[in-house]
Motif scaffolding. Structure first.
Motif, PDB file in Angstrom:
ATOM      1  N   THR A 151       3.991   2.198   6.693  1.00 27.99           N
ATOM      2  CA  THR A 151       4.029   0.694   5.574  1.00 27.99           C
ATOM      3  C   THR A 151       2.740   0.156   5.044  1.00 27.99           C
ATOM      4  O   THR A 151       2.575   0.241   6.708  1.00 27.99           O
ATOM      5  CB  THR A 151       5.674  -0.329   5.720  1.00 27.99           C
ATOM      6  OG1 THR A 151       6.418   0.594   5.885  1.00 27.99           O
ATOM      7  CG2 THR A 151       5.461  -1.288   5.022  1.00 27.99           C
ATOM      8  N   ALA A 152       2.979  -0.386   4.539  1.00 25.02           N
ATOM      9  CA  ALA A 152       1.227  -1.172   3.921  1.00 25.02           C
ATOM     10  C   ALA A 152       1.424  -2.359   3.261  1.00 25.02           C
ATOM     11  O   ALA A 152       2.471  -2.557   2.709  1.00 25.02           O
ATOM     12  CB  ALA A 152       0.522   0.239   3.203  1.00 25.02           C
ATOM     13  N   PHE A 153       1.117  -3.721   3.291  1.00 28.39           N
ATOM     14  CA  PHE A 153       0.801  -4.300   3.149  1.00 28.39           C
ATOM     15  C   PHE A 153      -0.586  -5.635   2.226  1.00 28.39           C
ATOM     16  O   PHE A 153      -1.138  -4.860   2.528  1.00 28.39           O
ATOM     17  CB  PHE A 153       1.500  -5.748   4.489  1.00 28.39           C
ATOM     18  CG  PHE A 153       2.289  -5.184   5.365  1.00 28.39           C
ATOM     19  CD1 PHE A 153       4.408  -5.338   4.502  1.00 28.39           C
ATOM     20  CD2 PHE A 153       2.432  -4.510   6.030  1.00 28.39           C
ATOM     21  CE1 PHE A 153       5.377  -4.651   5.254  1.00 28.39           C
ATOM     22  CE2 PHE A 153       3.360  -3.953   7.105  1.00 28.39           C
ATOM     23  CZ  PHE A 153       4.533  -4.803   6.187  1.00 28.39           C
ATOM     24  N   PHE A 154       0.249  -5.920   1.161  1.00 26.39           N
ATOM     25  CA  PHE A 154      -0.890  -6.758   0.907  1.00 26.39           C
ATOM     26  C   PHE A 154      -0.387  -7.799   0.093  1.00 26.39           C
ATOM     27  O   PHE A 154       0.510  -8.150   0.107  1.00 26.39           O
ATOM     28  CB  PHE A 154      -1.490  -5.936  -0.342  1.00 26.39           C
ATOM     29  CG  PHE A 154      -0.693  -5.556  -1.764  1.00 26.39           C
ATOM     30  CD1 PHE A 154       0.714  -4.435  -1.868  1.00 26.39           C
ATOM     31  CD2 PHE A 154      -0.497  -6.392  -2.595  1.00 26.39           C
ATOM     32  CE1 PHE A 154       1.390  -4.320  -2.933  1.00 26.39           C
ATOM     33  CE2 PHE A 154      -0.261  -6.271  -3.824  1.00 26.39           C
ATOM     34  CZ  PHE A 154       1.175  -4.884  -3.931  1.00 26.39           C
ATOM     35  N   GLY A 155      -1.526  -8.860  -0.466  1.00 29.50           N
ATOM     36  CA  GLY A 155      -1.263  -9.462  -0.921  1.00 29.50           C
ATOM     37  C   GLY A 155      -1.947 -10.971  -1.262  1.00 29.50           C
ATOM     38  O   GLY A 155      -3.764 -10.422  -1.450  1.00 29.50           O
ATOM     39  N   PHE A 156      -1.955 -11.930  -1.864  1.00 29.53           N
ATOM     40  CA  PHE A 156      -2.930 -13.175  -2.906  1.00 29.53           C
ATOM     41  C   PHE A 156      -2.649 -14.019  -1.899  1.00 29.53           C
ATOM     42  O   PHE A 156      -1.446 -14.780  -1.675  1.00 29.53           O
ATOM     43  CB  PHE A 156      -2.874 -13.361  -4.472  1.00 29.53           C
ATOM     44  CG  PHE A 156      -3.467 -12.041  -4.630  1.00 29.53           C
ATOM     45  CD1 PHE A 156      -5.100 -12.167  -5.100  1.00 29.53           C
ATOM     46  CD2 PHE A 156      -2.856 -10.781  -5.182  1.00 29.53           C
ATOM     47  CE1 PHE A 156      -5.865 -11.070  -5.960  1.00 29.53           C
ATOM     48  CE2 PHE A 156      -3.301  -9.797  -5.669  1.00 29.53           C
ATOM     49  CZ  PHE A 156      -4.898  -9.797  -6.326  1.00 29.53           C
ATOM     50  N   GLY A 157      -3.630 -15.047  -1.935  1.00 26.50           N
ATOM     51  CA  GLY A 157      -4.062 -16.421  -1.428  1.00 26.50           C
ATOM     52  C   GLY A 157      -5.060 -17.278  -1.389  1.00 26.50           C
ATOM     53  O   GLY A 157      -6.096 -16.849  -2.330  1.00 26.50           O
ATOM     54  N   ASP A 158      -5.221 -18.432  -0.770  1.00 27.30           N
ATOM     55  CA  ASP A 158      -6.086 -18.935  -1.150  1.00 27.30           C
ATOM     56  C   ASP A 158      -6.663 -19.665  -0.101  1.00 27.30           C
ATOM     57  O   ASP A 158      -6.231 -20.852   0.642  1.00 27.30           O
ATOM     58  CB  ASP A 158      -5.599 -20.450  -2.128  1.00 27.30           C
ATOM     59  CG  ASP A 158      -6.661 -21.290  -2.380  1.00 27.30           C
ATOM     60  OD1 ASP A 158      -7.633 -21.147  -1.911  1.00 27.30           O
ATOM     61  OD2 ASP A 158      -6.496 -22.329  -3.104  1.00 27.30           O
ATOM     62  N   PHE A 195      -4.260 -18.716   5.887  1.00 26.35           N
ATOM     63  CA  PHE A 195      -3.674 -17.334   4.253  1.00 26.35           C
ATOM     64  C   PHE A 195      -3.419 -16.095   4.532  1.00 26.35           C
ATOM     65  O   PHE A 195      -3.247 -15.913   5.179  1.00 26.35           O
ATOM     66  CB  PHE A 195      -5.461 -17.514   4.759  1.00 26.35           C
ATOM     67  CG  PHE A 195      -6.518 -17.070   3.325  1.00 26.35           C
ATOM     68  CD1 PHE A 195      -5.667 -16.998   2.797  1.00 26.35           C
ATOM     69  CD2 PHE A 195      -6.932 -15.453   4.435  1.00 26.35           C
ATOM     70  CE1 PHE A 195      -6.807 -15.896   1.646  1.00 26.35           C
ATOM     71  CE2 PHE A 195      -7.660 -14.739   3.066  1.00 26.35           C
ATOM     72  CZ  PHE A 195      -7.809 -14.768   1.985  1.00 26.35           C
ATOM     73  N   CYS A 196      -2.475 -16.343   3.575  1.00 23.75           N
ATOM     74  CA  CYS A 196      -1.646 -15.196   3.249  1.00 23.75           C
ATOM     75  C   CYS A 196      -1.002 -15.278   4.514  1.00 23.75           C
ATOM     76  O   CYS A 196      -0.173 -13.857   4.337  1.00 23.75           O
ATOM     77  CB  CYS A 196      -3.182 -13.738   2.925  1.00 23.75           C
ATOM     78  SG  CYS A 196      -3.567 -13.893   1.520  1.00 23.75           S
ATOM     79  N   LEU A 249      -6.303 -10.253  -0.875  1.00 20.05           N
ATOM     80  CA  LEU A 249      -6.949 -10.446  -1.689  1.00 20.05           C
ATOM     81  C   LEU A 249      -6.694 -12.153  -2.069  1.00 20.05           C
ATOM     82  O   LEU A 249      -5.484 -13.167  -1.642  1.00 20.05           O
ATOM     83  CB  LEU A 249      -6.438  -9.800  -2.894  1.00 20.05           C
ATOM     84  CG  LEU A 249      -6.552  -8.886  -2.584  1.00 20.05           C
ATOM     85  CD1 LEU A 249      -5.076  -7.891  -3.492  1.00 20.05           C
ATOM     86  CD2 LEU A 249      -7.387  -8.396  -2.465  1.00 20.05           C
ATOM     87  N   ASP A 250      -8.118 -12.762  -2.815  1.00 17.99           N
ATOM     88  CA  ASP A 250      -8.072 -14.296  -2.991  1.00 17.99           C
ATOM     89  C   ASP A 250      -8.934 -13.999  -4.398  1.00 17.99           C
ATOM     90  O   ASP A 250      -9.679 -14.374  -4.616  1.00 17.99           O
ATOM     91  CB  ASP A 250      -8.827 -14.628  -2.365  1.00 17.99           C
ATOM     92  CG  ASP A 250      -9.059 -16.305  -2.289  1.00 17.99           C
ATOM     93  OD1 ASP A 250      -8.785 -16.841  -3.415  1.00 17.99           O
ATOM     94  OD2 ASP A 250      -9.415 -17.221  -1.079  1.00 17.99           O
TER      95      ASP A 250
END
Ligand SMILES: Cc1cc2nc3c(=O)[nH]c(=O)nc-3n(C[C@H](O)[C@H](O)[C@H](O)COP(=O)(O)O)c2cc1C
Length: 164
Positions: A79-86, A94-95, A139-140
């Motif tokens: 299982t892998a995880f990703f996503g966006f924040g600022d 952050f994220c 990711l941002d």
């Protein structure tokens, strides 16, 4: 059916676009958590993506559907995880949403793949950072949109190696 399934939650479409790109690179199925079912979590490889809202909270659709993840049997599921924040607007959270997914999946026996380096980020704190690494791809697009495409490319290449 592809053995890799990407499941994402996205409020304004940023994480959705990345999810589609990641799924394309991995020849994976791509499912919006808003319409996901328990069967979608039954894959040998899962890629879970979320943006972070509030102060360090999960994206709304993920929040509503979190019981699907909490009741999934993930032993031996890479299982892998990703996503966006600022990282500037929310430098202390952050994220964090990515970490919430990661923690829930690990509690169900998931095998973590896709960790990344914290190099190149300027946040002050993130729940997704453990022992000097991120538990997935952060990711941002608010501050570093020019880096997103290459970060995704490098990460999906890394995942293909870790999945093999
Ligand atoms: C009200 C609000 C709260 C947010 N809270 C956080 C946060 O706590 N941590 C973070 O890293 N980003 C935070 N963000 C940034 C979003 O995660 C970012 O804009 C993301 O790209 C949205 O992705 P989506 O369109 O896929 O939902 C917040 C944004 C807004 C507007």
């Amino acid at each position: 059916m592809s053995q890799i399934t990407v499941i994402y939650g996205s409020t304004t479409g940023t994480t959705q676009s990345a999810a589609m790109l990641i799924a394309g690179n991995l020849k994976a199925r791509c499912v919006d958590i808003a319409s996901a079912s328990a069967e979608d979590f039954q894959a040998p490889v899962l890629i879970l993506g979320t943006s972070t809202w509030g102060f360090g909270e999960l994206q709304d659709d993920w929040l509503a559907k979190l019981p699907l993840l909490e009741s999934a049997e993930l032993s031996n599921t890479k299982t892998a995880f990703f996503g966006f924040g600022d990282q500037f607007g929310f430098a202390d959270t952050f994220c964090d949403g990515i970490a919430l997914l990661c923690e829930a999946a690990l509690a169900k026996g998931a095998v973590l793949i896709g960790k990344t380096s914290t190099e190149g980020y300027a946040h002050s704190a993130s729940r997704a950072e453990k022992d000097g690494e991120f538990c997935g791809l952060l990711l941002d697009d608010s501050n570093q949109p020019e880096l997103t495409e290459n970060r995704i490319k490098a990460w999906t290449e890394q995942l293909l190696k870790e999945i093999a």
